[in-house]
Each structure stands twice: as structure tokens, then as C-alpha cells.
Design a protein around this motif. Structure first.
Motif, PDB file in Angstrom:
ATOM      1  N   VAL A  12       0.860  -1.195   0.000  1.00  0.00           N
ATOM      2  CA  VAL A  12       0.000   0.000   0.000  1.00  0.00           C
ATOM      3  C   VAL A  12       0.891   1.237   0.000  1.00  0.00           C
ATOM      4  N   ASN A  13       0.610   2.177  -0.903  1.00  0.00           N
ATOM      5  CA  ASN A  13       1.440   3.381  -0.973  1.00  0.00           C
ATOM      6  C   ASN A  13       0.934   4.467  -0.025  1.00  0.00           C
ATOM      7  N   HIS A  14       1.558   5.641  -0.063  1.00  0.00           N
ATOM      8  CA  HIS A  14       1.220   6.701   0.889  1.00  0.00           C
ATOM      9  C   HIS A  14      -0.186   7.261   0.673  1.00  0.00           C
ATOM     10  N   LYS A  15      -0.767   7.019  -0.520  1.00  0.00           N
ATOM     11  CA  LYS A  15      -2.125   7.491  -0.812  1.00  0.00           C
ATOM     12  C   LYS A  15      -3.187   6.500  -0.340  1.00  0.00           C
ATOM     13  N   GLY A  16      -2.721   5.347   0.170  1.00  0.00           N
ATOM     14  CA  GLY A  16      -3.656   4.304   0.568  1.00  0.00           C
ATOM     15  C   GLY A  16      -4.064   3.420  -0.594  1.00  0.00           C
ATOM     16  N   GLU A  17      -3.382   3.560  -1.743  1.00  0.00           N
ATOM     17  CA  GLU A  17      -3.680   2.765  -2.929  1.00  0.00           C
ATOM     18  C   GLU A  17      -2.777   1.533  -2.977  1.00  0.00           C
TER      19      GLU A  17
ATOM     20  N   GLY B 161       6.329   5.419 -10.454  1.00  0.00           N
ATOM     21  CA  GLY B 161       6.224   5.670  -9.017  1.00  0.00           C
ATOM     22  C   GLY B 161       7.166   4.806  -8.205  1.00  0.00           C
ATOM     23  N   TYR B 162       7.409   3.578  -8.684  1.00  0.00           N
ATOM     24  CA  TYR B 162       8.325   2.687  -7.971  1.00  0.00           C
ATOM     25  C   TYR B 162       9.743   3.246  -7.970  1.00  0.00           C
ATOM     26  N   ILE B 163      10.135   3.855  -9.077  1.00  0.00           N
ATOM     27  CA  ILE B 163      11.494   4.386  -9.205  1.00  0.00           C
ATOM     28  C   ILE B 163      11.631   5.770  -8.588  1.00  0.00           C
ATOM     29  N   PHE B 164      10.684   6.658  -8.907  1.00  0.00           N
ATOM     30  CA  PHE B 164      10.819   8.069  -8.543  1.00  0.00           C
ATOM     31  C   PHE B 164       9.912   8.512  -7.391  1.00  0.00           C
ATOM     32  N   GLY B 165       9.075   7.594  -6.893  1.00  0.00           N
ATOM     33  CA  GLY B 165       8.182   7.927  -5.784  1.00  0.00           C
ATOM     34  C   GLY B 165       6.775   8.260  -6.264  1.00  0.00           C
ATOM     35  N   ASP B 166       5.772   7.784  -5.532  1.00  0.00           N
ATOM     36  CA  ASP B 166       4.372   7.988  -5.925  1.00  0.00           C
ATOM     37  C   ASP B 166       3.980   9.463  -5.945  1.00  0.00           C
ATOM     38  N   ARG B 167       4.656  10.271  -5.166  1.00  0.00           N
ATOM     39  CA  ARG B 167       4.309  11.694  -5.108  1.00  0.00           C
ATOM     40  C   ARG B 167       4.674  12.436  -6.397  1.00  0.00           C
TER      41      ARG B 167
END
Length: 455
Positions: A123-128, A374-380
Motif C-alpha cells: 500500500v502506498n502513501h495514498k492508501g492505494e 512511481g516505484y522508481i521516482f516515488g508515488d508523489r
């Protein structure tokens, strides 16, 4: 530029990659006891029946069906039309047989990909939910470097298979049919894609779940009408395909190596088994067991290649037009073949099918690329990916056909290698999770039997 791309393409899609793709499918098929045969009826029932109540409360962002529709949106596209025609023109009609064979074993590959994607999702920081090969490579194998490599190739592949080839084919088709400028087509596709991407995976899931089934049925219905009206020619068409698969020179084809290469390459382009793309969508599904969602994902390869690609291939072969066109005619030959049997209507079936299939593929692959980015550079930072992705749609619409297709093939091949390595090395995990779910299914069947007897 074209010469360099041709050289790299020949290396990427050389014997090693083809053996790895088909070999992984055969290996998993044997380890899973021909699961794609024995469990296909239940998998289809699971796919199209209403979700179980217990699944609705499980972790995940979208339903079984929406997950499959995102994957199908990405796979049901120009690969089913232009890709099949391209395989026939470049590798002869025998390429269709190798496309079927690769798809059969690819069903086991797609199953294995999905079962690992759900097992190792996070689960990522967005809850996804985030999942896919980069996560099961990192968590299952502990090889962060290979996970990053896959994500990099997946990120790049999204601009090829899921973007430029789609906008390029739509632009060419609309220009040939309605004399619409490729720039206009590119701008409109770019704007429509941007609107949906703002809604995230749930927005993509809702859109694809609505129009992908409708579009698939629309195209399949048109093809089936042609096949039924010319049913007496179908046995001869299959005969030519099988003969050309093993003796292409006998039916005016080239070397058998070309039939195998283009049959497998275009088949993988269409159904994506082994690429590692579809499990990214499978990971987002609400499901109680990895094995349940894996069976749903497996049906995508069956529906894509065994049904849709077969219909396209039969229509093209029965028309005989593939003998009159060169390799550059791939974008138009399917429409010409449909129009040969349904004058004044057939070409429009293909043109409108291309438009909407390509658009749905762009949406599906935007999600895959976003997750890899997002995996490489971050979900944000995925907003930057979305902006670039939309701009590339316009770029692809106005490029030359051959260069776009060759770049897409290269990215596909590079993306597949890390994923296939992981599938082979994690095959014991796939078998273990399958055995767990088979025990669950045994208990479910016993419970269903008791309920019927009580009722």
C-alpha cells in the motif's frame, strides 16, 4: 535511426528472448498440471459472475472484473487488429499458429504473474494498492536492482506499446478514412486521456469496465458475422495456417523462423503474457486469495488471443488480401479485409474498433507506466509522468509507422526478461499458492454440495 533500431530489435527479439517467453510458459504449464485447461471453465465463471461478498471487504482498489477490464483495455487494442495483420504480412499466415501456441502457454504465465502480484502487493502513501513484478522481484527474490530494471523498462514500454503505437495507428486510420490530420487526432486523444487520468485507478477502472466489454462484443460480432457467412471457407483457412506454420514456403511464405518470431512477438504484443504488465492491474483487485484473482487474469490471454486475434486472422486469411499487400499495409489491411466481406460497412467496424480499442489501451497502459514510474521516482511524483505520457500521445500520432512499431517491440522484449526470470525462480511460490487455493476450492465445492442437498 531506423537502422540502429532494427539492429537492436533483432537482438532483443532474438532466439534467447523467444525461448525464454515460450519456455517459461511451458515450464509453468507443466508445474501447474495444465491449469489453463482444467481450470478455464471456473476461471471464466469467476470472471463474469458477480463478485463474492467476501471479496468486497478484502484489500484492494477495484473489483475482479474492473481489474480484468483494465488489463483487457491494455491488451485489446491495435495488437488484435494491426498486430495480427503485421504478423501475417511479415511472417506469413503460419505466424497465426505460433501466436496461438504462445498464447496457450502464456495463459499459465499470466496466471503465475497475477498470483505473485497479489501475494507481494503493498500500500502506498495514498492508501492505494501497488503491485507487480517490481514488487515480487524485490520481496520474493530480494533483488532490488532487477526490480528497478523492470520498472525502468516498464516505464519506457508504456510509451511504446501503450501509447505511440496506439495514437499512430488511430491517426493513420482516421487520415486514410476521413482525411483527418494526424495532429488533430493526436490533440483530441491527448485531451481525452488527460481527463480520465485525473481520476486515478478507480476512474480508469470505471471507464474501462463500461466500454471495453461493449467494444469487444462490437468487433467480435462483426468478425463472427463474416466467419458465419463464409463458414465453408473456414476449414481451408485453418488448413493454410497449419501448413504454413511448418512449411511456409509451400504457401508462398518465407523462412519458418520469421513465422515463429513474428507470431510470438505480435502475440505477446497483443496479450502481454510474460511482459509483467497485466499483474500490475491484478494487484489492485479486491480478492481473498491470490489464486482466485490469478484465474481471472488468466482468462485475459484466452479472450484476447484465442478469440479476438483468431477472428481477425481468419478474416484476413480468407480475404486473400495479405498476398497483395506489403509489410507497410499492416495499419489498413484488416479494415480492407472486413470491407471485402462487408462492403461499405466492414472498414467502419475496424476503424471505430481501432479508435476505441486504442484509447482503452492508452488508459490501461497509463496506469502500468504510472506504477513503474512511481516505484522508481516515488508515488508523489507521478503527476510528471502523467503529463509526459499525454504529450507523447501527440508525438506518436505524427511519427512514421515502422519506427514506432520497432521501438515498441524493443521495450516489450526488455521488459519481459526480468519478469520471466523472476517467474521461473519463484515458481515454487506460485505452485504453493495454487495448492492452497485448490484446497479452498475443494472446501467451497463441498459446502456448495451440502447446500444443494439441504435445499
Amino acid at each position: 535511426m531506423q537502422a540502429i533500431v532494427d539492429t537492436v530489435n533483432g537482438i532483443v527479439w532474438g532466439p534467447i528472448t523467444l525461448v525464454l517467453i515460450v519456455g517459461t510458459g511451458i515450464f509453468l504449464t507443466l508445474r501447474l498440471g495444465f491449469l489453463q485447461v482444467r481450470d478455464l471453465p471456473y476461471a471464466l465463471k469467476l470472471t463474469f459472475s458477480k463478485s463474492k461478498n467476501k471479496d468486497k471487504n478484502e484489500k484492494g482498489d477495484i473489483s475482479h472484473f474492473q481489474s480484468l477490464m483494465i488489463a483487457m483495455a491494455a491488451t485489446l487494442g491495435i495488437g488484435n487488429m494491426t498486430g495480427v495483420a503485421s504478423a501475417v504480412l511479415l511472417g506469413g499466415v503460419g505466424a497465426l499458429f505460433w501466436m496461438w501456441l504462445a498464447a496457450f502457454f502464456g495463459m499459465a504465465t499470466k496466471y503465475g504473474e497475477a498470483i505473485l502480484a497479489v501475494k507481494y502487493r503493498t500500500v502506498n502513501h495514498k492508501g492505494e494498492i501497488s503491485g507487480g513484478p517490481m514488487y515480487y522481484i524485490e520481496k520474493g527474490l530480494g533483488w532490488k536492482w532487477l526490480a528497478v530494471l523492470f520498472a525502468l523498462f516498464g516505464f519506457l514500454a508504456s510509451f511504446g506499446i501503450g501509447n505511440m503505437t496506439q495514437s499512430n495507428t488511430v491517426a493513420g486510420s482516421l487520415q486514410a478514412t476521413f482525411n483527418i490530420s494526424p495532429w488533430v487526432t493526436g490533440i483530441v486523444l491527448m485531451a481525452l486521456t488527460a481527463l480520465v487520468l485525473l481520476g486515478g485507478v478507480r476512474g480508469i477502472g470505471r471507464v474501462t469496465a463500461i466500454f471495453v466489454p461493449f467494444l469487444a462484443l462490437f468487433y467480435i460480432a462483426g468478425g463472427l458475422i463474416i466467419v458465419i457467412l463464409n463458414i465453408t471457407e473456414v476449414p481451408a483457412a485453418f488448413g493454410v495456417i497449419f501448413e504454413a506454420a511448418f512449411n511456409p514456403e509451400a504457401v508462398g511464405g518465407g523462412a519458418i523462423g520469421l513465422a515463429i518470431r513474428y507470431g510470438i512477438a505480435r502475440g505477446v504484443f497483443s496479450n502481454e503474457a510474460g511482459l509483467g504488465s497485466a499483474p500490475i492491474a491484478a494487484a489492485a483487485a479486491k480478492t481473498d486469495y491470490p489464486g482466485r484473482q490469478a484465474l481471472v487474469s488468466m482468462t485475459g490471454t484466452f479472450l484476447d488471443t484465442m478469440i479476438v486475434c483468431t477472428i481477425t486472422g481468419l478474416v484476413v486469411v480468407m480475404s486473400g488480401l495479405h498476398l497483395q499487400f506489403g509489410a507497410d499495409a499492416a495499419p489498413v489491411i484488416t479494415g480492407e479485409a472486413f470491407d471485402f466481406f462487408l462492403p461499405g460497412l466492414g472498414n467502419y467496424i475496424v476503424v471505430f474498433g481501432l479508435i476505441f480499442f486504442a484509447y482503452s489501451t492508452i488508459l490501461g497502459w497509463s496506469y502500468y507506466g504510472e506504477k513503474c514510474f512511481g516505484y522508481i521516482f516515488g508515488d508523489r511524483n507521478t503527476i510528471y509522468y502523467k503529463i509526459i505520457f499525454c504529450l507523447v500521445i501527440l508525438f506518436g500520432a505524427v511519427q512514421s509507422v515502422q519506427l514506432v512499431w520497432d521501438l515498441a517491440d524493443i521495450f516489450n522484449g526488455l521488459m519481459a526478461v526480468p519478469n520471466l526470470i523472476a517467474l521461473c525462480l519463484l515458481s515454487s511460490v506460485i505452485v504453493s499458492e495454487t495448492n492452497k487455493f485448490r484446497e479452498v476450492r475443494r472446501k467451497e465445492k463441498e459446502e456448495e454440495r451440502k447446500q444443494k442437498m439441504a435445499g
